[in-house]
Design a protein around this motif. Structure first.
Motif, mmCIF file in Angstrom:
data_model
loop_
_atom_site.group_PDB
_atom_site.id
_atom_site.type_symbol
_atom_site.label_atom_id
_atom_site.label_comp_id
_atom_site.label_asym_id
_atom_site.label_seq_id
_atom_site.Cartn_x
_atom_site.Cartn_y
_atom_site.Cartn_z
ATOM 1 N N LYS A 185 51.505 44.563 40.528
ATOM 2 C CA LYS A 185 51.361 43.375 41.366
ATOM 3 C C LYS A 185 51.134 43.846 42.795
ATOM 4 O O LYS A 185 51.900 44.674 43.304
ATOM 5 C CB LYS A 185 52.590 42.476 41.275
ATOM 6 N N ALA A 186 50.083 43.313 43.423
ATOM 7 C CA ALA A 186 49.667 43.799 44.738
ATOM 8 C C ALA A 186 49.776 42.690 45.776
ATOM 9 O O ALA A 186 49.496 41.530 45.498
ATOM 10 C CB ALA A 186 48.229 44.324 44.688
ATOM 11 N N CYS A 187 50.189 43.099 46.986
ATOM 12 C CA CYS A 187 50.271 42.191 48.129
ATOM 13 C C CYS A 187 49.546 42.845 49.305
ATOM 14 O O CYS A 187 49.828 44.008 49.629
ATOM 15 C CB CYS A 187 51.724 41.897 48.507
ATOM 16 N N LYS A 188 48.672 42.085 49.942
ATOM 17 C CA LYS A 188 47.896 42.621 51.058
ATOM 18 C C LYS A 188 48.363 41.984 52.363
ATOM 19 O O LYS A 188 48.514 40.769 52.457
ATOM 20 C CB LYS A 188 46.400 42.344 50.850
ATOM 21 N N VAL A 189 48.588 42.835 53.377
ATOM 22 C CA VAL A 189 48.914 42.379 54.730
ATOM 23 C C VAL A 189 48.081 43.212 55.683
ATOM 24 O O VAL A 189 48.290 44.432 55.808
ATOM 25 C CB VAL A 189 50.416 42.530 55.049
ATOM 26 N N ILE A 258 42.891 46.362 41.806
ATOM 27 C CA ILE A 258 42.150 45.249 42.401
ATOM 28 C C ILE A 258 43.013 44.645 43.507
ATOM 29 O O ILE A 258 44.113 44.153 43.248
ATOM 30 C CB ILE A 258 41.799 44.179 41.351
ATOM 31 N N GLU A 259 42.502 44.685 44.736
ATOM 32 C CA GLU A 259 43.273 44.182 45.872
ATOM 33 C C GLU A 259 43.049 42.685 46.046
ATOM 34 O O GLU A 259 41.899 42.225 46.100
ATOM 35 C CB GLU A 259 42.857 44.895 47.154
ATOM 36 N N PRO A 260 44.112 41.913 46.161
ATOM 37 C CA PRO A 260 43.939 40.497 46.483
ATOM 38 C C PRO A 260 43.639 40.334 47.969
ATOM 39 O O PRO A 260 43.817 41.263 48.762
ATOM 40 C CB PRO A 260 45.306 39.889 46.120
ATOM 41 N N THR A 261 43.178 39.165 48.345
ATOM 42 C CA THR A 261 43.067 38.861 49.771
ATOM 43 C C THR A 261 44.458 38.519 50.302
ATOM 44 O O THR A 261 45.373 38.214 49.543
ATOM 45 C CB THR A 261 42.107 37.682 50.015
ATOM 46 N N GLU A 262 44.604 38.594 51.601
ATOM 47 C CA GLU A 262 45.914 38.335 52.200
ATOM 48 C C GLU A 262 46.287 36.862 52.067
ATOM 49 O O GLU A 262 45.444 35.972 52.221
ATOM 50 C CB GLU A 262 45.903 38.736 53.669
ATOM 51 N N LEU A 263 47.548 36.633 51.779
ATOM 52 C CA LEU A 263 48.075 35.274 51.705
ATOM 53 C C LEU A 263 48.145 34.698 53.114
ATOM 54 O O LEU A 263 48.787 35.273 53.995
ATOM 55 C CB LEU A 263 49.464 35.292 51.057
#
Length: 464
Positions: A185-189, A258-263
């Motif tokens: 699970k990935a989180c982008k900041v 696969i990187e998500p876009t930032e929340l």
């Protein structure tokens, strides 16, 4: 003749249908022995392993092999058992729940004769198994007869067996080839992507040793724990996990990250009016990984808030990757923003007798309404009547009685113009006899007359 033939065909179909119904009824007449209420006092038989095999002949385990995630193989399920009984048992029947990749099937298997000591029995198969799918055997009961001439038959009932001739066995995760896999699970900041890895490796023989290569670039392991966390500062990465089980069997798995876009969060709201009331907050969510959950500081779990009074409200949004982002929204109690007066000219200087002329101030307000724009003049006298300064200070108010900061304009007045004579230069000339002392005294007592546009008092005339 045609009608007779049709009649017999229909009669044949009816007969076949009845046979099917009878067979279905017969098959359902086999009772699930786990519902019979047995206490099963026997402890003579123990399941030691349940495993996959590629053969229904010799039942060789494939636990000491590897497989590739997604690979499909035709397999069989065998069980190993041990018996401390001195004699064989007969017509042994197993009822159990077989779960494969989350789907559960009821097993009703006639094991037949079970001899003393350790042995194996074919339990299920063949079926197509996908590498990585978990298998388990749970809620298992085995019942049997001690007399080889006492066959309960296929349509057995609870009364066909007894408490002393059954055994509840332990549950099993079915042994299978070593299948290495992981999820994340990935989180982008900003430019950083934090990834929480979870090894879902199964098969082989635990315990496992782990070697993570987060960028798949070789070298020493980046981590040796089962579920590590890593933060990427670049894009387009591939992670690799290598696992070695207790048999020294090794297998690897690679997966692109696969990187998500930032929340991201934003909102729109209206402020409460000057006389009070309620407002609403509309939340906008973008990026991250849907679906989202919401938790407001009020305890509400809805996306938006309605009928809220003035105050500060904080929402925490969590996406399906457990990434979170917070946003605070302040709803003011009416309008608290002051009007703004446009800048006025810098101080200027004029010459008397000119009088000050001030610019007209202008003001704006976020509500769009300026209810008053007033000024106060302060006159500061100078060293003479024609020298002074006036400062005009403006203030503005809006509908909520918010008062602007003061803005001033100053005009300085100076007197740089000399008085002018109104007496003609020759009007004071007198011709007298030398002996006319009285006339001389009168002539010397006369003064010329002067005027000044800035000063009415011009009596300060000095004779030279």
């Amino acid at each position: 003749m045609k009608n007779i033939t049709s009649f017999f065909k229909n009669l044949k179909n009816v007969f076949i249908t009845l046979l099917l119904i009878f067979n279905i009824y017969s098959s359902f007449s086999q009772v699930d022995l786990r519902t019979c209420g047995f206490s099963c006092t026997s402890n003579n038989y123990t399941l030691t392993d349940v495993y996959l095999s590629l053969s229904n002949v010799n039942g060789v385990p494939i636990t000491n092999t590897t497989c590739t995630i997604g690979q499909v193989q035709q397999v069989y399920i065998y069980l190993n058992y041990s018996s401390n009984s001195n004699s064989s048992i007969h017509f042994a029947r197993l009822n159990s729940d077989l779960t494969i990749a989350g789907t559960t099937t009821f097993l009703n298997v006639l094991l037949g004769d079970i001899v003393p000591g350790s042995n194996k029995k074919l339990l299920y198969g063949p079926f197509n198994w996908t590498c990585g799918d978990e298998l388990s055997l749970t809620n298992t009961i085995i019942a049997w007869k001690t007399n080889s001439n006492n066959d309960p038959g296929p349509n057995y009932q609870c009364s066909s067996f007894s408490n002393s001739q059954c055994d509840f066995t332990n549950s099993f995760i079915i042994s299978k080839p070593l299948a290495v896999q992981f999820s994340y699970k990935a989180c982008k900041v900003g430019t950083n992507t934090t990834v929480n890895f979870t090894s879902t490796t199964n098969g082989g023989k635990p315990p496992y040793t782990y070697a993570w290569d987060f960028k798949n670039d070789g070298g020493a392991p980046d981590s040796t724990i089962a579920n590590p966390t890593y933060t990427y500062t670049t894009s387009n990465n591939t992670a690799k996990l290598t696992v070695i089980d207790s048999q020294n069997i090794s297998n690897s798995y690679t997966l692109q990250i696969i990187e998500p876009t930032e929340l991201m969060l934003s909102e729109t709201h209206t402020n409460v009016g000057c006389s009070g009331g309620t407002s609403s907050i509309t939340l906008n969510v973008a990026g991250g990984t849907p679906n989202y959950t919401y938790l407001w500081s009020t305890g509400a779990t809805t996306k938006d808030l309605a009928n809220v009074t003035s105050g500060t409200y904080t929402v925490t949004v969590t996406d399906s990757n457990n990434c979170t982002k917070q946003l605070s929204v302040t709803i003011t109690n009416g309008d608290t923003i002051k009007p703004i007066i446009a800048p006025l000219p810098s101080p200027t200087t004029i010459n008397c007798p000119n009088t000050p002329v001030f610019d007209q101030a202008t003001a704006t307000d976020n509500s769009g309404t300026v209810t008053s724009l007033t000024f106060v003049d302060v006159n500061t006298p100078g060293s003479c009547l024609g020298k002074y300064s006036i400062t005009r200070t403006w203030t503005a108010k809006d509908a909520c009685n918010n008062t602007s900061l003061p803005v001033s304009q100053t005009i300085n007045v100076v007197d740089n113009t000399a008085p002018t004579w109104t007496t003609a230069p020759t009007n004071l000339n007198v011709t007298l006899q030398c002996s006319n002392t009285a006339g001389l005294a009168n002539a010397q007592a006369q003064f010329p007359i002067a005027t000044d546009a800035c000063d009415t008092d011009v009596t300060n005339i000095v004779k030279v």
